[in-house]
Design a protein around this motif. Structure first.
Motif, PDB file in Angstrom:
ATOM      1  N   GLU B 352       0.814  -1.209   0.000  1.00 53.10           N
ATOM      2  CA  GLU B 352       0.000   0.000   0.000  1.00 53.10           C
ATOM      3  C   GLU B 352       0.851   1.263   0.000  1.00 53.10           C
ATOM      4  N   THR B 353       1.870   1.264   0.866  1.00 50.23           N
ATOM      5  CA  THR B 353       2.693   2.472   0.938  1.00 50.23           C
ATOM      6  C   THR B 353       3.602   2.579  -0.285  1.00 50.23           C
ATOM      7  N   LYS B 354       3.824   3.832  -0.673  1.00 48.97           N
ATOM      8  CA  LYS B 354       4.689   4.064  -1.827  1.00 48.97           C
ATOM      9  C   LYS B 354       6.146   3.937  -1.419  1.00 48.97           C
ATOM     10  N   ALA B 355       6.898   3.205  -2.215  1.00 54.38           N
ATOM     11  CA  ALA B 355       8.324   3.097  -1.941  1.00 54.38           C
ATOM     12  C   ALA B 355       9.025   4.370  -2.392  1.00 54.38           C
ATOM     13  N   LEU B 356       8.516   4.944  -3.481  1.00 52.16           N
ATOM     14  CA  LEU B 356       8.985   6.242  -3.942  1.00 52.16           C
ATOM     15  C   LEU B 356       7.761   7.134  -4.091  1.00 52.16           C
ATOM     16  N   ASP B 357       7.857   8.346  -3.554  1.00 52.30           N
ATOM     17  CA  ASP B 357       6.669   9.185  -3.532  1.00 52.30           C
ATOM     18  C   ASP B 357       6.973  10.541  -4.169  1.00 52.30           C
ATOM     19  N   ASP B 358       6.644  10.646  -5.462  1.00 52.25           N
ATOM     20  CA  ASP B 358       6.725  11.931  -6.147  1.00 52.25           C
ATOM     21  C   ASP B 358       8.124  12.569  -6.065  1.00 52.25           C
ATOM     22  N   GLY B 376      14.994   1.647   3.780  1.00 53.31           N
ATOM     23  CA  GLY B 376      13.572   1.818   3.520  1.00 53.31           C
ATOM     24  C   GLY B 376      13.222   3.208   3.034  1.00 53.31           C
ATOM     25  N   ALA B 377      14.236   4.059   2.810  1.00 59.78           N
ATOM     26  CA  ALA B 377      13.946   5.419   2.366  1.00 59.78           C
ATOM     27  C   ALA B 377      13.628   5.462   0.870  1.00 59.78           C
ATOM     28  N   GLY B 378      13.991   4.397   0.145  1.00 58.62           N
ATOM     29  CA  GLY B 378      13.680   4.340  -1.274  1.00 58.62           C
ATOM     30  C   GLY B 378      14.881   4.462  -2.193  1.00 58.62           C
ATOM     31  N   LYS B 379      16.079   4.465  -1.592  1.00 54.74           N
ATOM     32  CA  LYS B 379      17.281   4.639  -2.411  1.00 54.74           C
ATOM     33  C   LYS B 379      17.462   3.501  -3.414  1.00 54.74           C
ATOM     34  N   THR B 380      17.334   2.280  -2.911  1.00 52.60           N
ATOM     35  CA  THR B 380      17.554   1.126  -3.779  1.00 52.60           C
ATOM     36  C   THR B 380      16.472   1.038  -4.862  1.00 52.60           C
ATOM     37  N   THR B 381      15.246   1.388  -4.485  1.00 53.81           N
ATOM     38  CA  THR B 381      14.156   1.373  -5.468  1.00 53.81           C
ATOM     39  C   THR B 381      14.470   2.336  -6.614  1.00 53.81           C
ATOM     40  N   LEU B 382      14.931   3.513  -6.247  1.00 54.80           N
ATOM     41  CA  LEU B 382      15.271   4.501  -7.267  1.00 54.80           C
ATOM     42  C   LEU B 382      16.364   3.971  -8.195  1.00 54.80           C
ATOM     43  N   LEU B 497      28.223   6.318 -17.248  1.00 54.57           N
ATOM     44  CA  LEU B 497      27.384   6.418 -16.046  1.00 54.57           C
ATOM     45  C   LEU B 497      27.841   5.364 -15.051  1.00 54.57           C
ATOM     46  N   LEU B 498      27.900   5.756 -13.782  1.00 55.56           N
ATOM     47  CA  LEU B 498      28.299   4.783 -12.778  1.00 55.56           C
ATOM     48  C   LEU B 498      27.288   4.795 -11.639  1.00 55.56           C
ATOM     49  N   PHE B 499      26.646   3.660 -11.427  1.00 52.57           N
ATOM     50  CA  PHE B 499      25.685   3.526 -10.340  1.00 52.57           C
ATOM     51  C   PHE B 499      26.287   2.626  -9.260  1.00 52.57           C
ATOM     52  N   VAL B 500      26.330   3.133  -8.060  1.00 52.00           N
ATOM     53  CA  VAL B 500      26.952   2.379  -6.976  1.00 52.00           C
ATOM     54  C   VAL B 500      25.943   2.201  -5.849  1.00 52.00           C
ATOM     55  N   ASP B 501      25.836   0.979  -5.359  1.00 56.10           N
ATOM     56  CA  ASP B 501      24.887   0.697  -4.284  1.00 56.10           C
ATOM     57  C   ASP B 501      25.635   0.240  -3.035  1.00 56.10           C
ATOM     58  N   GLU B 502      25.561   1.042  -2.000  1.00 59.48           N
ATOM     59  CA  GLU B 502      26.119   0.716  -0.692  1.00 59.48           C
ATOM     60  C   GLU B 502      27.448  -0.015  -0.770  1.00 59.48           C
TER      61      GLU B 502
END
Lengths: 579, 579
Positions: B352-358, B376-382, B497-502
């Motif tokens: 129900e809750t949006k993982a990314l909100d606007d 849970g802030a939405g970084k990985t989703t983005l 482009l370089l995308f780095v995750d944690e």
């Protein structure tokens, strides 16, 4: 193979009477079939001679009896044999789990890998069939052979002997032939299948990379390459297997033909009453029903002994614990003292050497060091999951050597490095730590780790299923749940094994807060490689390559400017790197 | 119902094989009938017409020839069914693979890799019996009895009627009981899989259970769970076996009825023994196809259940390509283009809750943009949206002027180097593991990248250097080494482009520090988007995007954000030691 077979059988010996009963009823099913066909043919042959009807009454009753009994026996046999199979399954599962308990965590076999366990579960399901598919069919066959021998012997010993030779021959020669043909392919199939599985698991675990790097095609090609080999082998296997069915049918018809060749002259000479010519032929046909299951028994024999061997290999791993003479004793005082503890792995040279330290009741001690320094080994030794080679550990005044592991684990709680939650509800997972805890008590502990609001927001609250929770529970949250679980035990000593790895800074801070607020009587052993808020600890023990390189408080160690300082510096360096 | 249209449709392309299987099955039946005819003729001749062995020897030879012919027919039938099975397995796996690729990594992660592997390998195997045994038997169970009726009717219409009356009873009861049992069975499958899951669960958690002194309880519970499963299953089987009972009883009783009925007519001389014997021999054959259908019923059920699992994957909605615009194929990449994110929202399926909100932000070219926030802030989703593993629920991403939706996935990803949180190493050698990021890279290029990632020396020190194999999930490498291999991949890819995750979440500080240094060298002249919960690694980013519960809270560089005295500063103070 035979050794393994008997070892499996002996595991299930508890149910030997059930097995015997099922096999017996299995035989009665086949026997009723033979009876039905023989009495029927006797009936019509006699009738053809216009025998008076009263002479046929017995045959008519026989026909009716066998007609009904066969169905009933078949039903009973299936019911009982399934019952036995499921009983064995339960038995084998309990056996395997019980056997694993002293082994895990193992130094030699990595049982944390899900693959090994999944395969073991399949193996257990494979050996559970050993009764219905391996033991029962030969039993039924032998009983049928004896019955037919006895019946044919009434007419002539020659018939009986000829029948036994052909009957036994086809029951064992045909499976043996196909066994020879298929042995190699069977092994190849097992190999290829596990190869295909490993490849698939590996690919799926790395599916993000595969998709990101556009490797779909080469992945599919490789999958198909292994699959083609597998399917090819399975195809040849199927063709060999189908030899069974066709050859068994042939053997039956040839046996009947042979019997006719021998019996017909006897009818001509009058040595055999013509009535029995059809009785014998039809009886033989019915008896071959018991041959049909034999080939399968051979296949399952090798399949289940291989499965059994794999299970025994795991179970026979060197055990860590030998606690026969240990008694439960009441421990007074929770000072922990390690004296010259050394530990060597069987294979690995990572070890602990000469570890001595003391943790007084209520002290907060951090054990720090790089990965591979021996921190986790220390946890396994402190919780008596592993035995140390030399040295002594004392808790209060008791030596670890005389304390049972149950005893020790009642005093020490662990927040393990790897989050391990079980299928079931949140509540069930927490109650693993302690029985009979009220919901409000659970919520209180959950609030200590900052999970109360999350749990309260769930529709089923504490009764929410962990599995259904899925991704709602982040890494940090599930970690906190395991902390709550450990706190719930209210034990005098708590070990936190890398409790703050994989969590963000706020969560880390919360966890450290929780530890700070623990009652002053509790001893805390905090194992970490993240050196934050280290000033909260009474003592810091710095490990490197299995040795204690230094120890002291945060301030003391910083002042010394040795190894610990280096660790701290490198952690803080990052800030200046980019500028 | 056991006949599943969707499943049957998989036969398309192999219909000829399928019909040959049925045809050969019918031919084998014809030989069976002929053998029965011959047998009754032989026995009749000797028994009633005083023929000698010599008189019937030709007939016996023909009988033997027919027996051989029959076994050849049966073998060829199986031969074709083996090849049908190969075809079907391949086509199912092909479909599944294509589906797995198109579902995308994120959806797959929520399912367990083990489960999917199981469906792909074992699940498809379980279809084997459905197609090779059950499905042809469905047809043969209709055709063979008709064939036998054609022979029997002219000889004795009364028996024919017994056959006709009893034949429908069997499928009718099988269907009635079967459909009840099927419903029960489905429930049972769930219990079964839950029970297996429980067992796997406790096996994996043995260490924990030991630490909590819970092994004895669990042993009891395994026994209890298995036994309650046994009792429940037997209750289902009690009913399911009834269908077999009906079948068996109907078959045997009608044989008994026929025997008695024929016998009586023989007695009054208005029936020929030869016909009576033939009918008696052929009667079990009339019911045999039903019985075989009964035995393959279980295989059919298993096949259907397995198919359901397969279908669950096949019908899974494709989330990456559901709403794509027309693709550019000649998209020209310019490094100086910003990535503009406008009103982006994302909700995970079933949440129900949006993982990314606007979210609306701009990622500046050739700058380092850091994403900051708690878990849970939405970084990985983005990041996953930017990697095109998932599609946004609403909102758009523009690369300069181009809507990202209009750019082909592969083209887009070709311009990205990606350092995931937990890089996966495949069970291949080191060379191939690095080269995955650039298929056509020469060995020299790979070595160059490995040198930059500071892993070359490690690789060279191994026995087989770049050809060294990697165990399960890189088991033989340390965490730091795995991250360095991933870094080498990124160097080799050399994308703008370089995308780095944690990066380096749980390594020891010294190793972590070194890896980060090597990673920063990769950043120059690239558009970098980096996620980290270790704030000290991103303090000097050109732009910091602070996220909280799916929303962007603050943006700016470190100094600006500190001045703002907002959430960022609060986050930073959580990291007490540093400031």
């Amino acid at each position: 193979m035979i050794k393994v077979f008997f070892r499996i059988v002996s595991l299930g010996k508890e149910y030997k009477y059930w097995m015997l009963l099922a096999a017996l009823i299995g035989f009665l099913t086949v026997g009723s079939g033979i009876g039905l066909m023989m009495t029927s043919s006797y009936l019509i042959a006699k009738a053809a001679l216009q025998t008076p009807i009263y002479q046929l009454q017995v045959a008519i009753v026989g026909v009716r009896f066998f007609g009904i009994s066969r169905g009933v026996f078949r039903y009973l046999e299936r019911y009982i044999s399934h019952n036995v199979t499921f009983k064995l399954l339960a038995k084998f599962r309990v056996w395997f789990f019980t056997a694993l308990v002293p082994i895990v965590p193992s130094k030699t076999i990595d049982l944390t890998s899900g693959d090994l366990l999944t395969r073991s579960i399949e193996d257990i399901e494979s050996i559970e069939h050993i009764f219905v598919r391996v033991i029962s069919p030969p039993f039924i066959f032998v009983a049928t052979a004896i019955l037919m021998f006895a019946l044919l012997n009434i007419f002539s010993i020659t018939y009986a002997i000829l029948f036994i030779i052909l009957f036994t021959g086809s029951a064992f020669a045909i499976p043996y032939l196909t066994f020879l043909l298929s042995n190699k392919i069977g092994k190849k199939i097992v190999l290829l299948k596990s190869q295909l599985k490993e490849f698939t698991v590996d690919s799926l675990q790395g599916i993000s990379e595969l998709i990101f790097y556009g490797q779909k095609d080469s992945w599919e090609n490789e999958f198909n390459k292994i699959q083609d080999q597998l399917i090819n082998a399975e195809y040849r296997m199927n063709n060999i297997k189908s030899l069974h069915e066709s050859l068994t049918g042939l053997a039956m018809n040839l046996t009947v033909a042979m019997m006719l060749l021998i019996a017909i002259p006897d009818v001509v000479t009058g040595a055999l009453n013509g009535v029995y010519l059809s009785v014998i032929s039809i009886g033989i046909m019915a008896a071959f029903e018991s041959v049909a299951q034999i080939p399968q028994a051979f296949q399952y024999l090798s399949k289940s002994t291989e499965a059994g061997k794999r299970l025994f290999d795991i179970v026979d791993t060197h055990k860590n614990e030998d606690e026969i003479n240990l008694t439960e004793s009441a421990i007074t005082g929770y000072n922990l003292r390690l004296e010259n503890i050394s530990f060597t792995y069987d294979t690995n040279n990572n070890a602990l050497s000469n570890i001595s330290f003391r943790i007084n009741e209520g002290e907060r001690v951090a054990i720090v060091g790089a990965s591979g320094a021996g921190k986790s080994t220390l946890v396994n030794i402190l919780t008596k999951l592993w035995d140390y080679n030399t040295g002594n550990i004392f808790i209060g005044n008791e030596n670890y050597k005389v304390l049972s592991s149950t005893n020790i684990r009642n005093i020490i709680s662990v927040v393990p490095q790897k989050v391990q939650l079980f299928t079931g509800t949140i509540k069930e997972n927490l109650l693993i730590a302690k029985d009979g805890v009220t919901d409000s008590e659970l919520m209180r502990v959950l609030s200590e780790v900052g999970l109360d609001s999350l749990i309260n927001s769930l529709p089923d609250k504490l009764n929410t299923n962990i599995g259904e929770l899925g991704q709602k529970l982040s890494g940090g949250e599930s970690k906190r749940l395991t902390i709550a679980r450990a706190l719930l035990r209210n034990s005098p000593i708590i070990i936190f094994d890398e409790a703050t790895s994989h969590v963000d800074n706020l969560t880390e801070k919360k966890i450290l807060e929780t530890i700070k607020e623990l009652p002053a009587t509790k001893s805390v052993i905090f194992i970490t490689h993240r050196l934050n808020q280290m000033d909260m600890f009474d003592n810091i023990i710095v490990l490197s390559n299995g040795r204690i390189v230094e120890s002291g408080t945060h301030t003391e160690l910083l002042a010394k400017g040795n190894f610990y300082k280096k660790l701290i510096d490198s952690q803080n360096q990052n800030i200046t790197l980019l500028s | 119902m056991l006949f599943n249209k969707t499943l049957y449709s998989f036969i398309k392309g192999a219909q000829l094989k399928f019909f040959v299987i049925i045809f050969l099955g019918l031919l084998a039946s014809v030989t069976t009938i002929l053998i029965a005819l011959l047998l009754s003729k032989i026995i009749n001749g000797v028994f009633l017409s005083s023929q000698t062995l010599q008189d019937v020897s030709t007939l016996i030879i023909i009988l033997i020839v027919l027996a051989v012919l029959k076994s050849v027919l049966i073998w060829s039938q199986q031969f074709f069914s083996a090849s049908l099975v190969s075809f079907i397995k391949k086509s199912f796996r092909k479909k599944l693979l294509a589906q797995i690729e198109s579902i995308g990594p994120l959806a797959l992660k929520s399912e367990r890799t083990g489960e999917i592997t199981n469906t792909l390998i074992n699940g498809v195997d379980k279809l084997e019996d459905y197609f090779s045994k059950f499905l042809p038997q469905m047809f043969l169970a209709v055709l063979i009895p008709i064939l036998i009726l054609i022979f029997v009717f002219p000889l004795d219409w009364l028996t024919g009627i017994v056959f006709i009356v009893t034949a429908p009873i069997i499928p009718l009861f099988m269907f009635l009981i079967g459909s009840i049992a099927e419903k029960m069975n489905k429930k049972q499958w769930q219990t079964l899989s839950r029970m297996s899951a429980y067992f796997l669960d406790v096996l994996q958690g043995i260490s924990i259970l030991k630490l909590f002194n819970r092994t004895n309880e669990v042993i009891k519970k395994i026994d209890q769970v298995s036994n309650s499963f046994r009792i429940k299953t037997l209750n289902v089987l009690k009913v399911a076996f009834l269908s077999a009972l009906v079948l068996e009883v109907t078959a045997t009783i009608s044989v008994a009825v026929i025997a008695v009925e024929i016998g009586l007519r023989l007695l009054y001389g208005n029936f020929a023994f030869i016909d009576a014997l033939f009918i008696l021999v052929i009667a079990p054959e009339f019911y045999l196809p039903f019985r075989m259908l009964g035995t393959s019923y279980h295989a059919g059920m298993e096949g259907l259940a397995a198919f359901e699992n397969i279908n669950n994957i096949l019908i899974y909605k494709n989330i990456t390509s559901s709403k794509q615009l027309i693709k550019h194929n000649n998209f020209n990449f310019d490094i100086n283009t910003p990535i503009i994110i406008k009103n982006l929202s994302y909700t995970y399926p079933g949440r129900e809750t949006k993982a990314l909100d606007d979210i609306s932000i701009t990622i500046q070219p050739k700058k380092i943009t850091a994403l900051v926030g708690t878990s849970g802030a939405g970084k990985t989703t983005l990041l996953n949206i930017l990697l095109r593993f998932i599609n946004p629920t609403s909102g758009n991403i523009y690369f300069g002027e181009d809507d990202l939706q209009s750019i082909n996935n592969e083209t887009w990803r070709n311009n990205i180097a990606w350092l995931p949180q937990n890089p996966h190493l495949f069970s291949k050698n080191l060379l191939e593991n690095i080269r995955i990021s650039k298929n056509k890279a020469s060995i020299e290029e790979v070595i160059e990248a490995a040198k930059k990632a500071n892993i070359h020396n490690f690789i060279s020190s191994r026995k087989d250097e770049y050809n060294s194999a990697i165990g399960e999930s890189g088991a033989k490498l340390s965490g730091g080494e795995i991250k360095r291999i991933a870094l080498a991949r990124a160097y080799l890819r050399n994308a703008p482009l370089l995308f780095v995750d944690e990066p380096t979440a749980d390594l020891d500080p010294i190793v972590e520090d070194e890896i980060i240094k090597d990673m920063y060298k990769l950043f120059s002249d690239k558009t970098v988007l980096i996620i980290a919960h270790r704030l000290n690694t991103i303090i000097n980013a050109d732009n910091i995007i602070v996220m909280k519960q799916g929303k962007v809270i603050e943006t700016g560089n470190h100094n600006e954000l500190i001045l703002k005295n907002g959430y960022y500063k609060k986050l930073l103070y959580a990291h007490g030691d540093i400031l």
